[in-house]
Design a protein around this motif. Structure first.
Motif, PDB file in Angstrom:
ATOM      1  N   LYS A  49       0.852  -1.190   0.000  1.00  7.12           N
ATOM      2  CA  LYS A  49       0.000   0.000   0.000  1.00  7.12           C
ATOM      3  C   LYS A  49       0.884   1.234   0.000  1.00  7.12           C
ATOM      4  O   LYS A  49       1.855   1.327   0.755  1.00  7.12           O
ATOM      5  N   LEU A  50       0.523   2.188  -0.853  1.00  9.62           N
ATOM      6  CA  LEU A  50       1.246   3.452  -0.915  1.00  9.62           C
ATOM      7  C   LEU A  50       0.435   4.523  -0.215  1.00  9.62           C
ATOM      8  O   LEU A  50      -0.791   4.539  -0.275  1.00  9.62           O
ATOM      9  N   LYS A  51       1.122   5.442   0.402  1.00 11.09           N
ATOM     10  CA  LYS A  51       0.444   6.586   0.994  1.00 11.09           C
ATOM     11  C   LYS A  51       0.174   7.596  -0.114  1.00 11.09           C
ATOM     12  O   LYS A  51       0.775   7.550  -1.189  1.00 11.09           O
ATOM     13  N   LYS A  52      -0.721   8.529   0.133  1.00 11.96           N
ATOM     14  CA  LYS A  52      -1.122   9.491  -0.897  1.00 11.96           C
ATOM     15  C   LYS A  52       0.049  10.315  -1.407  1.00 11.96           C
ATOM     16  O   LYS A  52       0.182  10.535  -2.600  1.00 11.96           O
ATOM     17  N   ASN A  53       0.901  10.797  -0.566  1.00 11.04           N
ATOM     18  CA  ASN A  53       2.021  11.628  -1.017  1.00 11.04           C
ATOM     19  C   ASN A  53       3.022  10.799  -1.828  1.00 11.04           C
ATOM     20  O   ASN A  53       3.686  11.308  -2.703  1.00 11.04           O
ATOM     21  N   GLN A  54       3.136   9.511  -1.578  1.00 11.07           N
ATOM     22  CA  GLN A  54       4.014   8.647  -2.368  1.00 11.07           C
ATOM     23  C   GLN A  54       3.423   8.409  -3.752  1.00 11.07           C
ATOM     24  O   GLN A  54       4.147   8.314  -4.723  1.00 11.07           O
ATOM     25  N   GLU A  55       2.081   8.315  -3.844  1.00 12.88           N
ATOM     26  CA  GLU A  55       1.440   8.137  -5.142  1.00 12.88           C
ATOM     27  C   GLU A  55       1.679   9.333  -6.041  1.00 12.88           C
ATOM     28  O   GLU A  55       1.929   9.206  -7.225  1.00 12.88           O
TER      29      GLU A  55
END
Length: 133
Positions: A122-128
């Motif tokens: 799972k990626l966090k929003k800022n990583q996406e």
């Protein structure tokens, strides 16, 4: 109970009834018209009827050939559909994990099955947002 009574005869339509003699007289009049050759004023009508007849015959042959072609194509589609479903089943069977393991063992490759549990990344929003740029 009511008595059976015979049906009343159907009244014939009023008008002239054509007899065989009147038909012969009509044919005889047509013969007298054609006696000295076909009158020229009937030629366009005869040509029209001939063209109409040829068109009718050609259209019926075309319709029959289209029906034959449609039946032939329907049988081909049915054969292709059955081939598709049988190959789809074969593919589903051969792509099972147990079948893949059997195929690998027969070829004596050095692959082995993982025993670890599966997990999601799972990626966090800022990583996406960073990965999209």
């Amino acid at each position: 109970m009511a008595e059976n009574t015979p049906k009343k005869p159907i009244k014939e339509k009023k008008g002239r009834k054509r007899s065989n003699i009147s038909l012969l007289n009509t044919i005889n009049r047509i013969d007298s018209l054609v006696e000295n050759g076909i009158p020229t004023n009937y030629i366009p009508h005869l040509i029209f009827l001939a063209v109409l007849g040829i068109f009718y015959i050609g259209n019926s042959h075309y319709a029959e050939s289209m029906i034959r072609q449609t039946n032939k194509l329907e049988s081909q589609v049915e054969n292709l559909r059955s081939n598709y479903t049988s190959r789809k089943v074969e593919f589903m069977y051969s792509s099972k994990q147990s079948e893949i393991i059997k195929a690998v063992e027969e070829k004596q490759l050095r692959l082995k099955e993982s025993n670890k549990n599966l997990y999601k990344i799972k990626l966090k929003k800022n990583q996406e947002e960073n990965t999209e740029k």
